[in-house]
Design a protein around this motif. Structure first.
Motif, PDB file in Angstrom:
ATOM      1  N   LYS A 378      69.665  21.248  62.862  1.00 25.41           N
ATOM      2  CA  LYS A 378      70.910  20.479  62.838  1.00 25.41           C
ATOM      3  C   LYS A 378      71.980  21.195  62.024  1.00 25.41           C
ATOM      4  N   LEU A 379      71.593  21.787  60.906  1.00 31.08           N
ATOM      5  CA  LEU A 379      72.555  22.505  60.060  1.00 31.08           C
ATOM      6  C   LEU A 379      73.168  23.683  60.798  1.00 31.08           C
ATOM      7  N   LEU A 380      72.343  24.473  61.485  1.00 32.72           N
ATOM      8  CA  LEU A 380      72.868  25.639  62.190  1.00 32.72           C
ATOM      9  C   LEU A 380      73.696  25.237  63.395  1.00 32.72           C
ATOM     10  N   VAL A 381      73.301  24.173  64.083  1.00 31.58           N
ATOM     11  CA  VAL A 381      74.079  23.709  65.236  1.00 31.58           C
ATOM     12  C   VAL A 381      75.461  23.252  64.795  1.00 31.58           C
ATOM     13  N   HIS A 391      79.328  17.877  71.460  1.00 29.36           N
ATOM     14  CA  HIS A 391      78.703  18.939  72.269  1.00 29.36           C
ATOM     15  C   HIS A 391      77.487  19.530  71.546  1.00 29.36           C
ATOM     16  N   GLU A 392      76.659  18.681  70.959  1.00 24.12           N
ATOM     17  CA  GLU A 392      75.519  19.165  70.180  1.00 24.12           C
ATOM     18  C   GLU A 392      74.506  19.903  71.054  1.00 24.12           C
ATOM     19  N   ILE A 393      74.234  19.375  72.251  1.00 24.40           N
ATOM     20  CA  ILE A 393      73.264  20.031  73.123  1.00 24.40           C
ATOM     21  C   ILE A 393      73.777  21.386  73.576  1.00 24.40           C
ATOM     22  N   VAL A 394      75.073  21.490  73.851  1.00 22.12           N
ATOM     23  CA  VAL A 394      75.662  22.772  74.258  1.00 22.12           C
ATOM     24  C   VAL A 394      75.580  23.775  73.116  1.00 22.12           C
ATOM     25  N   THR A 611      60.237   9.632  61.242  1.00 18.37           N
ATOM     26  CA  THR A 611      60.660   8.791  62.370  1.00 18.37           C
ATOM     27  C   THR A 611      61.631   9.501  63.281  1.00 18.37           C
ATOM     28  N   GLN A 612      62.378  10.513  62.776  1.00 26.08           N
ATOM     29  CA  GLN A 612      63.359  11.201  63.593  1.00 26.08           C
ATOM     30  C   GLN A 612      62.720  12.149  64.591  1.00 26.08           C
ATOM     31  N   GLN A 613      61.495  12.587  64.365  1.00 22.74           N
ATOM     32  CA  GLN A 613      60.871  13.500  65.310  1.00 22.74           C
ATOM     33  C   GLN A 613      60.652  12.842  66.669  1.00 22.74           C
ATOM     34  N   ASP A 614      60.498  11.523  66.670  1.00 18.16           N
ATOM     35  CA  ASP A 614      60.314  10.821  67.926  1.00 18.16           C
ATOM     36  C   ASP A 614      61.636  10.466  68.591  1.00 18.16           C
ATOM     37  N   ALA A 615      62.746  10.602  67.888  1.00 11.72           N
ATOM     38  CA  ALA A 615      64.051  10.287  68.454  1.00 11.72           C
ATOM     39  C   ALA A 615      64.496  11.399  69.389  1.00 11.72           C
ATOM     40  N   PRO A 616      65.414  11.115  70.310  1.00 12.70           N
ATOM     41  CA  PRO A 616      65.938  12.176  71.189  1.00 12.70           C
ATOM     42  C   PRO A 616      66.610  13.291  70.389  1.00 12.70           C
ATOM     43  N   LEU A 617      66.603  14.468  70.964  1.00 14.28           N
ATOM     44  CA  LEU A 617      67.144  15.628  70.254  1.00 14.28           C
ATOM     45  C   LEU A 617      68.613  15.461  69.952  1.00 14.28           C
ATOM     46  N   ILE A 618      69.375  14.898  70.872  1.00 12.38           N
ATOM     47  CA  ILE A 618      70.813  14.762  70.641  1.00 12.38           C
ATOM     48  C   ILE A 618      71.104  13.828  69.485  1.00 12.38           C
ATOM     49  N   GLU A 619      70.240  12.826  69.271  1.00 16.37           N
ATOM     50  CA  GLU A 619      70.431  11.933  68.135  1.00 16.37           C
ATOM     51  C   GLU A 619      70.099  12.628  66.827  1.00 16.37           C
ATOM     52  N   ARG A 620      69.144  13.527  66.835  1.00 13.12           N
ATOM     53  CA  ARG A 620      68.792  14.256  65.611  1.00 13.12           C
ATOM     54  C   ARG A 620      69.815  15.318  65.250  1.00 13.12           C
ATOM     55  N   LEU A 621      70.535  15.822  66.243  1.00 11.89           N
ATOM     56  CA  LEU A 621      71.531  16.866  65.986  1.00 11.89           C
ATOM     57  C   LEU A 621      72.909  16.307  65.691  1.00 11.89           C
ATOM     58  N   ARG A 622      73.178  15.085  66.065  1.00 11.26           N
ATOM     59  CA  ARG A 622      74.514  14.512  65.914  1.00 11.26           C
ATOM     60  C   ARG A 622      74.715  14.020  64.484  1.00 11.26           C
ATOM     61  N   LEU A 623      75.937  14.231  63.976  1.00 15.31           N
ATOM     62  CA  LEU A 623      76.286  13.752  62.643  1.00 15.31           C
ATOM     63  C   LEU A 623      76.506  12.248  62.674  1.00 15.31           C
TER      64      LEU A 623
END
Length: 812
Positions: A378-381, A391-394, A611-623
């Motif tokens: 998340k930090l590097l993204v 545009h976290e996934i991009v 708990t965040q590991q089970d969340a979708p990736l976009i939710e873990r990357l979004r601020l």
């Protein structure tokens, strides 16, 4: 005669000779009276090296000054002792065969022979480098001769022979490496004339190998005496008079086949400053300089290689400028002493090396601190392009493209190399920050080049072959070749109508081939292509596929591992956050984020990490709202990526392999029907290299199950955008790389309506009026009927048989 010149911090002096033959100076006393006077007045004795060596073909003369100590002869003895003492570093038998050897500059000055006078020797290497290199070559020549004599003596004793055959050993050249400091190419100016420098650059032009004459034999037209004349810097020099006493002839015939004629291999290359140095000063042309390679240095570099060159800066006449003006303009070039090639270092060590980035102890500490951060992905993204909100996934996909996977190749076994660099395409509406994302990727890439599709050509992208001013065929490298082992960011990819096809070979085979004027060549171009494009008409149409929106062919789109589609959809909450982010960026409030808030947010994330590991990736990357991060600066992120590409080579664990295999088989089973987008091994290879890049991002040598699951989510997000129709429903019959005819589209409905009428009439021939009536009866609203007819004709459903008459082909 002026008194002898004293040089500060030097204990011996060197005076250059005039352009006369070395072997015949002593025989012609009448013509060299001035030289004898100068020699006697300055108390300098001339010793021929051939009288010192035991079995040598060297004819270099060493001036020995009586008043100075050590002399060049004693310096030669110092080097000889150094080479013999470090016998394990120098293989004399191999050096004798190769006729050259390398000396580490830093290791040499730290030796006990040279450390007491380190500053003096450092000045000599800069000012008198050519002479010092000849002395080092002579010292190695003596070491090789002594070892050969020892071997011959032992062989003679074993064979009970006392006579030792005299064997002539050729000249041995010394190559100095690891010289510091490294001078930037833009700083190579007049003050470096006749100085030894070390520069770095990328090879942009390579000329053919030619033969340079350094010593030419001439035959006197009257007395038929044959003698040699030295040609300084390879310039043709005719003798003024015959060396025979009493001969007054001035007619001489060159003897190119004589044993006194000496030739060497000679080649010219042109290097350009690396892209990172050129982008620091925008608005100027990158500096270039020509380099002369001789003997063993010939063919040591190809276009696109990053090399480190050590040599002496010299000047040559600028013939092109003299034609237009009477000024005496000179052009600087480098007489190369040694070349360190990044490609050769990579082949030996087996990893991606980059001479443009050197890691200091502080850099390694910073890399370790970045690696220890919580929620590093998340930090590097968020640090990739902080100015673009969302545009976290991009960003995650672009970041994986910068890190890249492993290149699997084994030339010895004859296997086909599999590329490890992913290719990513971003398609979307204007004004969403696609170009800013590419510029950010270029800034953080260890080696990145940015080009725009509206202002580039085929030759500017790949490579071109043309004739130089002298008539030689030279290779000029383009953007893809210059970005070897890096990334090439191409903006306005849809504007490249004719240049897109040249990318087919580069994006899959990782090389550029050229066949022109009877010359067939192939240059490596292992690069990651990051491209962005705008749809036709300015707005992305969800009823059409990517190929239809971009007017691209299927083969070029199939090379991209990830295709992201950005659509400007109205969203009250997202628009509110975006407006706040833009206003904060203009007020520069984001730059005043405290580290305390960053650490608090990271601590909160660590508590909920399970708990965040089970969340979708976009939710873990979004601020989250109110969350702040201390972004990684671009310079440190560039070092981090370079470190990962050089030293980290992850491998897949069985758990990760199982996840990728399951997802690939699901895709295969869902695309087995006719008319759907084919899923091939390219998709599986894309998943593998992206998973390796995900593990490389955290500097891990193992790819875990979580890495594979995150990559699967990124791939699903990319495929959802490309396969969803205008209603948001998945339709796998939309050919992503083909025509894009969807069952839900009006065009497909019209085609099936025409097919039903043709089957009822048992006549496949229709007029334009009949086709319009069929569309009206089927209650199909078609705004541009002529465009639909043209599209059906292009896809083979309607064949034009005459003026206003079409034949319908039955759909299987």
């Amino acid at each position: 005669m002026s008194p002898k010149k004293k040089y500060p911090y030097r204990r011996f002096n060197y005076k250059k000779k005039k352009n006369t033959d070395n072997n015949n100076n002593s025989s012609n006393n009448n013509n060299n009276s001035k030289n004898d006077k100068r020699a006697s007045s300055s108390s300098v004795q001339t010793h021929n090296v051939s009288s010192i060596g035991k079995a040598t073909s060297m004819t270099v003369q060493l001036p020995i000054n009586k008043d100075d100590d050590p002399t060049y002869l004693s310096a030669c003895k110092r080097f000889e002792n150094y080479f013999k003492r470090l016998r394990q570093l120098f293989n004399f038998r191999e050096i004798e065969q190769q006729q050259f050897f390398t000396v580490d500059y830093k290791q040499l000055l730290l030796d006990q022979e040279f450390l007491p006078n380190e500053s003096m020797w450092a000045d000599l290497f800069v000012d008198e480098n050519e002479t010092l290199m000849r002395v080092m070559g002579l010292a190695m020549h003596q070491c090789v001769t002594d070892e050969r004599d020892e071997r011959d003596r032992q062989g003679a004793l074993e064979a009970k022979y006392q006579a030792i055959p005299l064997i002539t050993i050729p000249i041995i050249y010394a190559r100095l490496i690891n010289y510091t400091p490294i001078v930037h190419l833009k700083d190579v100016k007049a003050k470096f004339h006749q100085k030894f420098v070390s520069i770095q650059g990328v090879v942009v032009r390579v000329g053919n190998c030619r033969h340079l004459c350094t010593r030419m034999a001439f035959e006197c037209g009257k007395c038929r005496h044959v003698f040699g004349v030295t040609c300084p810097d390879g310039k043709y020099t005719v003798p003024e008079r015959c060396l025979t006493v009493g001969c007054t002839s001035q007619v001489f015939e060159p003897q190119r086949s004589s044993h006194l004629t000496t030739i060497i291999d000679w080649q010219i290359i042109r290097i350009q400053e690396v892209a990172s140095e050129a982008t620091r000063e925008p608005g100027r042309i990158p500096r270039t300089i020509d380099c002369e390679l001789t003997n063993d240095l010939v063919h040591s570099a190809i276009p696109g290689d990053i090399i480190q060159v050590q040599g002496v800066v010299k000047l040559a006449d600028d013939d092109s400028a003299r034609k237009n003006t009477d000024q005496c303009l000179l052009t600087a070039y480098i007489d190369v002493n040694s070349v360190v090639n990044q490609r050769a270092v990579q082949n030996i060590n087996g990893f991606d090396s980059n001479l443009t980035l050197n890691f200091t102890l502080i850099d390694l500490y910073a890399v370790e601190q970045i690696r220890c951060q919580l929620n590093l992905y998340k930090l590097l993204v968020q640090s990739l392009c902080p100015g673009i909100y969302g545009h976290e996934i991009v960003k995650a996909g672009l970041l994986l493209g910068l890190f890249g996977g492993r290149t699997k190749s084994d030339d010895s076994s004859g296997k086909i190399p599999i590329r490890g660099d992913p290719h990513i395409l971003i398609v979307g509406d204007p004004g969403l920050g696609k170009s800013q994302l590419l510029h950010s990727c270029v800034n953080v890439a260890p080696r990145g080049i940015y080009v725009c599709g509206t202002s580039t050509t085929t030759a500017g992208l790949t490579i071109t072959l043309h004739k130089d001013t002298g008539g030689d065929m030279v290779l000029d490298a383009g953007a893809l070749v210059l970005s070897h082992q890096g990334c090439c960011c191409i903006d306005e990819f849809d504007k490249m109508s004719t240049q897109q096809q040249v990318l087919l070979e580069v994006m899959e085979q990782q090389c550029v081939s050229i066949a022109k004027a009877g010359i067939i060549a192939s240059v490596p171009a292992r690069t990651c292509v990051l491209a962005c494009a705008n749809p036709v008409g300015g707005h992305y149409d969800k009823s059409k596929t990517v190929a239809e929106n971009l007017k691209m062919k299927g083969p070029i789109l199939s090379r991209f591992d990830l295709v992201f589609i950005l659509i400007d959809r109205p969203n009250d909450e997202l628009d509110f956050r975006l407006s706040e982010h833009v206003l904060a960026m203009h007020n520069r409030s984001t730059s005043n984020v405290s580290r305390t808030s960053s650490q608090i947010s990271c601590q909160k994330q660590s508590k909920d990490s399970g708990t965040q590991q089970d969340a979708p990736l976009i939710e873990r990357l979004r601020l989250k709202q109110g969350e702040t991060l201390d972004f990684v600066p671009h310079i440190l992120l560039q070092k981090y990526i370079a470190y990962a590409r050089r030293y980290v080579h992850p491998k897949l664990l069985p758990e990760a392999i199982a996840v990728l295999k399951t997802f690939y088989l699901e895709l295969r089973s869902a695309h087995q029907h006719e008319g759907t987008t084919p899923i091939t091994l390219r998709q599986l290879e894309s998943l593998i290299r992206l998973t390796e890049a995900r593990a490389k991002l955290e500097l891990r040598d193992k790819c875990t199950e979580l890495d594979a699951k995150e990559v699967v989510q990124i791939m699903k997000a990319s495929m959802f955008d490309t396969y969803s129709d205008e209603n948001g429903c998945l339709d796998f019959s939309r050919l992503q790389h083909g025509s894009g005819m969807s069952k839900a589209s009006q065009v497909k409905k019209f085609a099936y309506a025409v097919q039903r009428v043709a089957e009822m009439r048992k006549d496949p021939m229709f007029t334009v009026a009949q086709l319009k009536q069929i569309a009206s009866d089927a209650k199909i609203n078609i705004e541009k009927f002529d465009d639909i007819i043209t599209k059906l004709n292009d896809n083979g459903y309607l064949l034009k048989k005459g003026l206003g008459t079409y034949k319908f082909q039955i759909i299987d």
